[in-house]
Scaffold this active site. Structure first.
Site, PDB file in Angstrom:
ATOM      1  N   ASN A 161       0.877  -1.168   0.000  1.00 30.75           N
ATOM      2  CA  ASN A 161       0.000   0.000   0.000  1.00 30.75           C
ATOM      3  C   ASN A 161       0.915   1.219   0.000  1.00 30.75           C
ATOM      4  O   ASN A 161       1.440   1.612   1.044  1.00 30.75           O
ATOM      5  CB  ASN A 161      -0.895  -0.035   1.243  1.00 30.75           C
ATOM      6  CG  ASN A 161      -1.854   1.139   1.302  1.00 30.75           C
ATOM      7  OD1 ASN A 161      -1.800   2.048   0.461  1.00 30.75           O
ATOM      8  ND2 ASN A 161      -2.733   1.131   2.282  1.00 30.75           N
ATOM      9  N   ARG A 215      -2.849  -2.120  -3.230  1.00 30.52           N
ATOM     10  CA  ARG A 215      -4.059  -1.351  -2.978  1.00 30.52           C
ATOM     11  C   ARG A 215      -4.061  -0.149  -3.921  1.00 30.52           C
ATOM     12  O   ARG A 215      -3.081   0.594  -3.995  1.00 30.52           O
ATOM     13  CB  ARG A 215      -4.074  -0.857  -1.537  1.00 30.52           C
ATOM     14  CG  ARG A 215      -5.282  -0.020  -1.279  1.00 30.52           C
ATOM     15  CD  ARG A 215      -5.226   0.685   0.040  1.00 30.52           C
ATOM     16  NE  ARG A 215      -6.435   1.457   0.199  1.00 30.52           N
ATOM     17  CZ  ARG A 215      -6.494   2.595   0.881  1.00 30.52           C
ATOM     18  NH1 ARG A 215      -5.429   3.070   1.478  1.00 30.52           N
ATOM     19  NH2 ARG A 215      -7.630   3.241   0.965  1.00 30.52           N
ATOM     20  N   HIS A 237     -13.589   2.600   0.590  1.00 28.82           N
ATOM     21  CA  HIS A 237     -13.569   1.581   1.663  1.00 28.82           C
ATOM     22  C   HIS A 237     -14.176   0.265   1.178  1.00 28.82           C
ATOM     23  O   HIS A 237     -14.610  -0.554   1.996  1.00 28.82           O
ATOM     24  CB  HIS A 237     -14.392   2.023   2.903  1.00 28.82           C
ATOM     25  CG  HIS A 237     -13.736   3.080   3.730  1.00 28.82           C
ATOM     26  ND1 HIS A 237     -14.477   4.006   4.442  1.00 28.82           N
ATOM     27  CD2 HIS A 237     -12.437   3.356   3.985  1.00 28.82           C
ATOM     28  CE1 HIS A 237     -13.650   4.802   5.088  1.00 28.82           C
ATOM     29  NE2 HIS A 237     -12.406   4.432   4.830  1.00 28.82           N
ATOM     30  N   ARG A 280     -12.655  15.424   8.012  1.00 26.57           N
ATOM     31  CA  ARG A 280     -13.493  15.737   6.834  1.00 26.57           C
ATOM     32  C   ARG A 280     -14.928  15.983   7.271  1.00 26.57           C
ATOM     33  O   ARG A 280     -15.449  15.268   8.129  1.00 26.57           O
ATOM     34  CB  ARG A 280     -13.469  14.580   5.837  1.00 26.57           C
ATOM     35  CG  ARG A 280     -12.167  14.425   5.116  1.00 26.57           C
ATOM     36  CD  ARG A 280     -12.196  13.216   4.192  1.00 26.57           C
ATOM     37  NE  ARG A 280     -11.044  12.379   4.433  1.00 26.57           N
ATOM     38  CZ  ARG A 280     -10.998  11.081   4.217  1.00 26.57           C
ATOM     39  NH1 ARG A 280     -12.052  10.449   3.738  1.00 26.57           N
ATOM     40  NH2 ARG A 280      -9.911  10.393   4.471  1.00 26.57           N
ATOM     41  N   GLU A 287      -8.170  -5.284   5.607  1.00 22.77           N
ATOM     42  CA  GLU A 287      -8.134  -4.979   4.169  1.00 22.77           C
ATOM     43  C   GLU A 287      -6.954  -5.676   3.487  1.00 22.77           C
ATOM     44  O   GLU A 287      -7.067  -6.123   2.355  1.00 22.77           O
ATOM     45  CB  GLU A 287      -8.050  -3.460   3.973  1.00 22.77           C
ATOM     46  CG  GLU A 287      -9.366  -2.779   4.312  1.00 22.77           C
ATOM     47  CD  GLU A 287      -9.248  -1.298   4.570  1.00 22.77           C
ATOM     48  OE1 GLU A 287      -8.784  -0.920   5.667  1.00 22.77           O
ATOM     49  OE2 GLU A 287      -9.613  -0.510   3.680  1.00 22.77           O
TER      50      GLU A 287
END
Ligand code: ADP
Length: 413
Positions: A7, A99, A188, A253, A396
């Protein structure tokens, strides 16, 4: 079979090395061993931080090193894995899984990477200018370094490519979709997909009557947060949009706001596009409300009576509650709600606040179960709850490794 998962971020390289049982064809949880997990951060800065955790030993924070760029980071990773005797050479790998944040409409599944895939990910950079370039850097370097190893791209957006039209279109001029690809993509996806599979396996084993077309609401609450309605294993709606800014309140956010606030701020405060962008992505969410973005700190402050911290928690949970209502309607009821991500897995308080006063919708938590310590999966609903409530540890990287194996095996057949 050894599978390396990479990643690559703008200034970091995360990696995990898995050993899978060669005969394992299934997605059970005990068919693999995690040989190593590592992180090289602050790449390109005066000193980079290096972490390595091998075969379940405690994390070794390695001495800081000067890692000039991603190429040096990849070499350092290989050297560390060799020193730790996890691999002798890269040729032992059966595959490398990468990823990739944005797959646009081009990728609805993981793919084996070839030059055309690289070109397409490159073309998608305008949709994810912060993430795709870094992901691509990792791909290009790994292909150069290990040209004979099958490499696979797993996209955060791919799981949501099943969204129906009414869920992915914005009510904007249609030409923005046809000419500029403006639509909801959702993110996600790897996490929502992974926990949905775990939930399905659990529910169909424990409640065989549930093995019909399961309806799930998956709530991923980490620094980024999103919620997803899943019908029969397919994403049918999700809260993040064209970018990861839409939807739930997040660490920094804003999630959903009235877009006209931006015109107002531009007019009243002369704020530029760049300033508005920074405000919405970096200075809003939990941080905007109470100046902190780490939920553990916010909960501590709230317990000490800090009213802004309490307000931040209430706003955070209320937004999730509203989305649960929306997705119950979209799905016409749900079999289970899943909490995952750092906050979802570890905070009984947030789970309890999100699920409070939903008993008329068939949702209620059993406090003692909610407070029990986290395993890979716990069920926390009250006996009276019609909807199961599951807390599932997301993984993940494992999902990326499994998707990689799947393609590697298909290619070798
Ligand atoms: P990322 O999105 O960066 O992968 P994580 O999924 O690790 O983030 O989630 C990070 C968030 O989880 C942080 O806000 C952190 O405070 C929160 N968190 C971790 N443990 C707990 C806990 N025990 N209680 C409340 N929040 C927690």
């Amino acid at each position: 079979m050894k599978i390396l998962v990479l990643n690559a971020g703008s200034s970091s390289l995360k990696f995990q090395l898995f050993l899978f049982d060669k005969s394992s064809e299934t997605t059970t949880t005990d068919d693999y061993q995690l040989l190593a997990t590592g992180l090289i951060e602050q790449i390109g800065e005066a000193q980079s931080a290096v972490h390595l955790n091998c075969q379940n030993k405690m994390t070794d924070k390695m001495p800081p090193a000067k890692v000039n760029d991603h190429s040096a980071a990849l070499e350092l990773m290989i050297q560390l894995l060799k020193q730790a005797k996890c691999v002798q050479s890269l040729s032992e790998l059966s595959g490398i899984g990468h990823r990739v944040v944005h797959g646009g409409e081009a990728f609805s599944n993981p793919v084996i990477i070839d030059q055309q895939v690289v070109n397409t990910i490159e073309q998608l950079i305008p949709l994810a200018p912060l993430h795709n370039p870094a992901n691509l850097k990792g791909i290009k370097l790994a292909r150069l370094r290990a040209p004979n190893i099958i490499q696979v791209a797993v996209f955060d957006t791919a799981f949501h490519q099943t969204l129906p039209e009414q869920a992915y279109h914005y009510a904007l001029p249609y030409s923005l979709y046809t000419d500029h690809k403006v639509r909801r993509y959702g993110f996600h996806g790897t996490s929502h997909h992974y926990v949905a599979k775990q939930a399905s396996a659990y529910l169909s084993e424990k409640f065989p009557q549930h093995s019909r077309q399961l309806k799930l609401i998956s709530i991923h609450l980490g620094n980024g947060a999103s919620i997803c309605a899943i019908h029969h294993g397919q994403s049918i709606d999700t809260s993040m949009g064209m970018t990861p800014l839409e939807g739930l309140v997040m660490g920094t956010r804003s999630g959903d706001i009235d877009p006209a606030i931006l015109f107002y701020l531009q007019q009243e405060m002369n704020m530029t596009m760049a300033e508005l962008n920074t405000m919405l992505n970096k200075q809003s969410g939990l941080k905007g409300i109470c100046e902190q973005n780490d939920m553990r700190t916010i909960i501590k402050l709230s317990e000490q009576g800090d009213q802004r911290a309490q307000l931040a928690i209430y706003i955070f949970c209320y937004r999730i509650k509203k989305y649960i209502g929306a997705y119950l309607a979209a799905l016409n009821g749900a079999d289970a709600i899943i909490f995952t991500g750092g906050i979802g897995e570890n905070s009984p308080l947030i789970r309890q606040l999100v699920c409070s006063n939903l008993n008329n919708l068939g949702i209620s938590i059993e406090p003692a179960k909610n407070d029990s310590s986290m395993e890979t999966l716990i069920a926390i609903e009250a006996p009276s709850s019609q909807v199961k409530i599951l807390v599932i540890a997301t993984n993940e990287e494992l999902e990326i490794a499994r998707q990689t194996i799947h393609l590697v095996k298909n290619k070798s057949i």
